[in-house]
Design an enzyme around this catalytic site. Structure first.
Site, PDB file in Angstrom:
ATOM      1  N   ARG A 117       0.836  -1.205   0.000  1.00 29.94           N
ATOM      2  CA  ARG A 117       0.000   0.000   0.000  1.00 29.94           C
ATOM      3  C   ARG A 117       0.879   1.267   0.000  1.00 29.94           C
ATOM      4  O   ARG A 117       1.003   1.944  -1.015  1.00 29.94           O
ATOM      5  CB  ARG A 117      -0.954  -0.031   1.217  1.00 29.94           C
ATOM      6  CG  ARG A 117      -2.077   0.988   1.175  1.00 29.94           C
ATOM      7  CD  ARG A 117      -1.693   2.396   1.596  1.00 29.94           C
ATOM      8  NE  ARG A 117      -1.126   2.488   2.929  1.00 29.94           N
ATOM      9  CZ  ARG A 117      -0.566   3.589   3.423  1.00 29.94           C
ATOM     10  NH1 ARG A 117      -0.477   4.686   2.658  1.00 29.94           N
ATOM     11  NH2 ARG A 117      -0.045   3.614   4.635  1.00 29.94           N
ATOM     12  N   ASP A 118       1.522   1.557   1.108  1.00 33.94           N
ATOM     13  CA  ASP A 118       2.315   2.794   1.208  1.00 33.94           C
ATOM     14  C   ASP A 118       3.489   2.740   0.236  1.00 33.94           C
ATOM     15  O   ASP A 118       3.894   3.753  -0.335  1.00 33.94           O
ATOM     16  CB  ASP A 118       2.816   2.955   2.650  1.00 33.94           C
ATOM     17  CG  ASP A 118       3.164   4.382   3.019  1.00 33.94           C
ATOM     18  OD1 ASP A 118       3.367   5.197   2.118  1.00 33.94           O
ATOM     19  OD2 ASP A 118       3.245   4.682   4.222  1.00 33.94           O
ATOM     20  N   CYS A 124       3.801   8.959   0.944  1.00 35.65           N
ATOM     21  CA  CYS A 124       2.504   9.465   0.499  1.00 35.65           C
ATOM     22  C   CYS A 124       2.718  10.535  -0.571  1.00 35.65           C
ATOM     23  O   CYS A 124       3.465  11.487  -0.344  1.00 35.65           O
ATOM     24  CB  CYS A 124       1.750  10.069   1.691  1.00 35.65           C
ATOM     25  SG  CYS A 124       0.218  10.873   1.209  1.00 35.65           S
ATOM     26  N   HIS A 152       8.592   6.838   8.760  1.00 33.66           N
ATOM     27  CA  HIS A 152       9.312   6.992   7.491  1.00 33.66           C
ATOM     28  C   HIS A 152      10.756   7.349   7.852  1.00 33.66           C
ATOM     29  O   HIS A 152      10.998   8.091   8.802  1.00 33.66           O
ATOM     30  CB  HIS A 152       8.633   8.056   6.616  1.00 33.66           C
ATOM     31  CG  HIS A 152       7.340   7.569   6.030  1.00 33.66           C
ATOM     32  ND1 HIS A 152       7.239   7.073   4.760  1.00 33.66           N
ATOM     33  CD2 HIS A 152       6.099   7.463   6.569  1.00 33.66           C
ATOM     34  CE1 HIS A 152       5.997   6.697   4.523  1.00 33.66           C
ATOM     35  NE2 HIS A 152       5.271   6.920   5.612  1.00 33.66           N
ATOM     36  N   HIS A 195       4.201   4.316  12.880  1.00 36.01           N
ATOM     37  CA  HIS A 195       4.413   4.217  11.431  1.00 36.01           C
ATOM     38  C   HIS A 195       5.494   5.235  11.075  1.00 36.01           C
ATOM     39  O   HIS A 195       5.242   6.433  10.992  1.00 36.01           O
ATOM     40  CB  HIS A 195       3.076   4.542  10.756  1.00 36.01           C
ATOM     41  CG  HIS A 195       3.093   4.608   9.265  1.00 36.01           C
ATOM     42  ND1 HIS A 195       2.623   3.596   8.454  1.00 36.01           N
ATOM     43  CD2 HIS A 195       3.482   5.593   8.411  1.00 36.01           C
ATOM     44  CE1 HIS A 195       2.719   3.947   7.196  1.00 36.01           C
ATOM     45  NE2 HIS A 195       3.248   5.160   7.137  1.00 36.01           N
ATOM     46  N   ASN A 250       9.227   4.111   4.008  1.00 36.28           N
ATOM     47  CA  ASN A 250       8.988   3.609   5.361  1.00 36.28           C
ATOM     48  C   ASN A 250      10.250   2.968   5.916  1.00 36.28           C
ATOM     49  O   ASN A 250      11.132   2.569   5.153  1.00 36.28           O
ATOM     50  CB  ASN A 250       7.875   2.547   5.329  1.00 36.28           C
ATOM     51  CG  ASN A 250       6.526   3.136   4.961  1.00 36.28           C
ATOM     52  OD1 ASN A 250       6.188   3.277   3.805  1.00 36.28           O
ATOM     53  ND2 ASN A 250       5.765   3.506   5.962  1.00 36.28           N
TER      54      ASN A 250
HETATM   55  P1  HMG Z   1     -13.076  14.021  -3.212  1.00 37.13           P
HETATM   56  O1  HMG Z   1     -12.692  14.369  -4.601  1.00 37.13           O
HETATM   57  O2  HMG Z   1     -13.189  15.142  -2.241  1.00 37.13           O
HETATM   58  O3  HMG Z   1     -14.405  13.175  -3.078  1.00 37.13           O
HETATM   59  O4  HMG Z   1     -12.054  12.951  -2.679  1.00 37.13           O
HETATM   60  P2  HMG Z   1     -15.681  12.921  -3.911  1.00 37.13           P
HETATM   61  O5  HMG Z   1     -16.621  12.270  -2.963  1.00 37.13           O
HETATM   62  O6  HMG Z   1     -16.091  14.201  -4.595  1.00 37.13           O
HETATM   63  O7  HMG Z   1     -15.237  11.852  -5.010  1.00 37.13           O
HETATM   64  C1  HMG Z   1     -14.451  12.138  -6.144  1.00 37.13           C
HETATM   65  C2  HMG Z   1     -14.440  10.946  -7.076  1.00 37.13           C
HETATM   66  O8  HMG Z   1     -13.848   9.815  -6.421  1.00 37.13           O
HETATM   67  C3  HMG Z   1     -15.835  10.485  -7.485  1.00 37.13           C
HETATM   68  O9  HMG Z   1     -15.698   9.872  -8.732  1.00 37.13           O
HETATM   69  C4  HMG Z   1     -16.162   9.416  -6.450  1.00 37.13           C
HETATM   70  O10 HMG Z   1     -17.105   8.487  -6.902  1.00 37.13           O
HETATM   71  C5  HMG Z   1     -14.812   8.757  -6.291  1.00 37.13           C
HETATM   72  P3  HMG Z   1     -16.170  10.609 -10.087  1.00 37.13           P
HETATM   73  O11 HMG Z   1     -17.651  10.810  -9.898  1.00 37.13           O
HETATM   74  O12 HMG Z   1     -15.429  11.918 -10.136  1.00 37.13           O
HETATM   75  O13 HMG Z   1     -15.782   9.641 -11.158  1.00 37.13           O
HETATM   76  N1  HMG Z   1     -14.643   8.138  -4.975  1.00 37.13           N
HETATM   77  C6  HMG Z   1     -14.174   6.901  -4.797  1.00 37.13           C
HETATM   78  N2  HMG Z   1     -13.806   5.948  -5.673  1.00 37.13           N
HETATM   79  C7  HMG Z   1     -13.367   4.769  -5.159  1.00 37.13           C
HETATM   80  N3  HMG Z   1     -13.285   4.541  -3.830  1.00 37.13           N
HETATM   81  C8  HMG Z   1     -13.648   5.469  -2.932  1.00 37.13           C
HETATM   82  C9  HMG Z   1     -14.123   6.712  -3.416  1.00 37.13           C
HETATM   83  N4  HMG Z   1     -14.561   7.836  -2.807  1.00 37.13           N
HETATM   84  C10 HMG Z   1     -14.869   8.694  -3.766  1.00 37.13           C
HETATM   85  N5  HMG Z   1     -13.553   5.223  -1.648  1.00 37.13           N
HETATM   86  C11 HMG Z   1     -11.325  11.155  -1.265  1.00 37.13           C
HETATM   87  C12 HMG Z   1     -12.106  12.449  -1.363  1.00 37.13           C
HETATM   88  C13 HMG Z   1     -11.103  10.831   0.210  1.00 37.13           C
HETATM   89  C14 HMG Z   1     -12.131  10.052  -1.947  1.00 37.13           C
HETATM   90  C15 HMG Z   1      -9.962  11.355  -1.988  1.00 37.13           C
HETATM   91  O14 HMG Z   1      -9.358  12.488  -1.467  1.00 37.13           O
HETATM   92  C16 HMG Z   1      -9.046  10.196  -1.824  1.00 37.13           C
HETATM   93  O15 HMG Z   1      -9.335   9.105  -2.295  1.00 37.13           O
HETATM   94  N6  HMG Z   1      -7.889  10.417  -1.164  1.00 37.13           N
HETATM   95  C17 HMG Z   1      -6.942   9.335  -0.906  1.00 37.13           C
HETATM   96  C18 HMG Z   1      -5.584   9.882  -0.618  1.00 37.13           C
HETATM   97  C19 HMG Z   1      -4.645   8.765  -0.271  1.00 37.13           C
HETATM   98  O16 HMG Z   1      -4.952   7.581  -0.403  1.00 37.13           O
HETATM   99  N7  HMG Z   1      -3.445   9.159   0.188  1.00 37.13           N
HETATM  100  C20 HMG Z   1      -2.426   8.216   0.551  1.00 37.13           C
HETATM  101  C21 HMG Z   1      -2.730   7.462   1.804  1.00 37.13           C
HETATM  102  S1  HMG Z   1      -2.434   8.383   3.306  1.00 37.13           S
HETATM  103  C22 HMG Z   1      -0.747   8.124   3.620  1.00 37.13           C
HETATM  104  O17 HMG Z   1      -0.027   7.634   2.792  1.00 37.13           O
HETATM  105  C23 HMG Z   1      -0.234   8.438   4.995  1.00 37.13           C
HETATM  106  C24 HMG Z   1      -0.047   7.163   5.845  1.00 37.13           C
HETATM  107  O18 HMG Z   1       0.893   6.299   5.243  1.00 37.13           O
HETATM  108  C25 HMG Z   1       0.424   7.516   7.253  1.00 37.13           C
HETATM  109  C26 HMG Z   1       1.615   8.450   7.271  1.00 37.13           C
HETATM  110  O19 HMG Z   1       2.660   8.154   6.675  1.00 37.13           O
HETATM  111  O20 HMG Z   1       1.467   9.507   7.925  1.00 37.13           O
HETATM  112  C27 HMG Z   1      -1.371   6.400   5.986  1.00 37.13           C
HETATM  113 MG    MG Z   2       3.040   6.458   5.369  1.00 37.22          MG
END
Ligand code: HMG
Ligand code: MG
Length: 304
Positions: free
Chosen positions: A13-14, A250, A219, A217, A263
Site C-alpha cells: 500500500r504505502d 505518500c 518513514h 508508522h 517507510n
Molecule cells: P473528493 O474528490 O473530495 O471526493 O475525494 P468525492 O466524494 O467528490 O469523489 C471524487 C471521485 O472519487 C468520485 O468519482 C467518487 O465516486 C470517487 P467521479 O464521480 O469523479 O468519477 N470516490 C471513490 N472511488 C473509489 N473509492 C472510494 C471513493 N470515494 C470517492 N472510496 C477522497 C475524497 C477521500 C475520496 C480522496 O481524497 C481520496 O481518495 N484520497 C486518498 C488519498 C490517499 O490515499 N493518500 C495516501 C494514503 S495516506 C498516507 O499515505 C499516509 C499514511 O501512510 C500515514 C503516514 O505516513 O502519515 C497512511
Molecule cells: Mg506512510
C-alpha cells in the site's frame, strides 16, 4: 519468554501508491504472498480510495480477487485503507465475493493543511466520513472488521511544520471516541527523533487510555527511524509498521523538491526489535526474499 512485537508490512500500500509505473495486479498479489511468508502479523495490501487520487491502487478489488488463489496463511491479517463509506461498500463486496479483509484503516491527520491536500477535507470532515465506516465495520457480514485509525503528521507536517503532541492526542481521542480499535501514529515525513516520538506517544497514551493499541508508522528520511523504534519500545509500544525494502511515501507528502520518504525497512525494524530483546515470529530468509521482491518492483519502474 521474550515479549512479542506486532508488525504490519505496508509495502503493497504505502510502498506502491506513489509508483508512477502502472504495476500489474499479478505483481502486487505476488508481493503480498511473498511478504505473507515472512511471518509478519499483518499486510496492508491496498487502498479503497478514489482512483483519481491514487491511480496506482485503482485495482484494489481485482487484487483481492487474485489473493483468493494465493497462499496466504490464515494467521496473516490483510488490511486496506478506506477513506469513506464508498470505500467500505467496496470492502463489503470483497468480503462477499472473494476473501476476508481482517482490518480496515481510516486515515486523517493532525494538520489541517495535510488533511486537505490528502483527502480534500478538514480533519472534522474526515472524522464525519469515518462514522459510517466504523459502523459498517462493526456490522460487517461474516463478522466484525477491526478498524485502525491513522493520524498523519504526528511530529511534523510537510506544509505547516512542527505539530504539537496535544493536537495529535486530540485527533487520536476523537478517533477512539468514534470506535477505532487502534491508533497508528504516522511520522509522515520522517521528522521524528527519539525525544519527539517518546513525547507524542506519552501524550497520546494519556489521552486515549490503555485500551486502544498504539502503532508507530515511521518513514526513515534521516536514518533516525531505528532510534525512534527503541524510544517507542521504552514507551510501551508493541506494534510497528514497516515496508519490505523500505518502500513507501505518500504522494501528498511530496514537495516539488523532495519525494516523500520511504517507510522504515522491514529488516531494519526486525533487527532493532530483536536487539532490544523482543521477538517478532519472523523468518530472516523470508524477510530477505520479500525485500528482494519489493526492490525488483521499484527497479522495474526505474528502468521502464
Ligand atoms: P473528493 O474528490 O473530495 O471526493 O475525494 P468525492 O466524494 O467528490 O469523489 C471524487 C471521485 O472519487 C468520485 O468519482 C467518487 O465516486 C470517487 P467521479 O464521480 O469523479 O468519477 N470516490 C471513490 N472511488 C473509489 N473509492 C472510494 C471513493 N470515494 C470517492 N472510496 C477522497 C475524497 C477521500 C475520496 C480522496 O481524497 C481520496 O481518495 N484520497 C486518498 C488519498 C490517499 O490515499 N493518500 C495516501 C494514503 S495516506 C498516507 O499515505 C499516509 C499514511 O501512510 C500515514 C503516514 O505516513 O502519515 C497512511
Ligand atoms: Mg506512510
Amino acid at each position: 519468554m521474550p515479549e512479542r512485537v506486532r508488525i504490519t508490512d505496508v509495502a503493497p500500500r504505502d510502498g506502491l501508491q506513489s509508483e508512477p509505473r502502472p504495476i500489474p495486479t499479478e505483481e502486487k498479489a505476488a508481493l503480498v504472498e511473498i511478504i505473507a511468508r515472512t511471518g509478519v502479523d499483518e499486510i496492508e495490501a491496498t487502498s479503497f480510495v478514489s482512483p483519481r487520487w491514487i491511480p496506482q491502487l485503482g485495482d484494489a478489488h481485482d487484487l483481492f480477487v487474485l489473493l483468493k488463489d494465493r497462499d496466504i496463511p490464515e494467521s496473516v491479517t490483510l488490511s486496506a485503507l478506506v477513506p469513506n463509506q464508498r470505500g467500505m461498500d467496496e470492502v463489503y463486496k470483497v468480503r462477499a465475493e472473494t476473501m476476508p479483509i481482517g482490518k480496515v484503516a481510516v486515515f486523517t491527520a493532525a494538520s489541517e493543511t495535510f488533511s486537505k491536500r490528502n483527502t480534500n477535507a478538514t480533519i472534522q470532515e474526515t472524522l464525519d466520513r469515518f462514522a459510517p465506516v466504523v459502523t459498517m465495520a462493526a456490522e460487517a457480514p461474516g463478522g466484525p472488521i477491526a478498524v485502525r485509525g491513522y493520524v498523519s503528521c504526528a511530529v511534523k507536517c510537510p506544509y505547516d511544520g512542527d505539530v504539537a503532541p496535544s493536537r495529535v492526542a486530540d485527533v487520536a481521542r476523537r478517533l477512539v471516541d468514534l470506535g477505532v480499535d487502534e491508533i497508528d501514529l504516522g511520522d509522515t515525513i520522517g521528522a521524528g527523533t527519539p525525544d519527539s516520538i517518546a513525547r507524542v506517544i506519552g501524550v497520546v497514551r494519556e489521552a486515549i487510555g490503555d485500551g486502544p493499541t498504539i502503532t508507530l508508522h515511521l518513514h526513515d528520511t534521516f536514518g533516525r527511524a531505528a532510534d525512534c523504534v527503541r524510544a517507542a519500545l521504552r514507551e510501551g509500544v508493541r506494534s510497528f509498521d514497516a515496508a519490505s525494502a523500505g518502500l513507501g511515501g505518500c504522494p501528498y507528502a511530496s514537495t516539488p523538491h523532495r519525494r516523500a520518504p520511504g517507510n522504515i525497512a522491514l529488516a531494519t525494524l526486525i533487527d532493532v526489535v530483536h536487539a532490544e530483546g523482543y521477538e517478532t515470529g519472523t523468518d530472516a530468509e523470508a524477510v530477505r526474499a520479500a525485500g528482494v521482491a519489493a526492490s525488483k518492483i521499484l527497479e522495474a519502474g526505474a528502468s521502464a
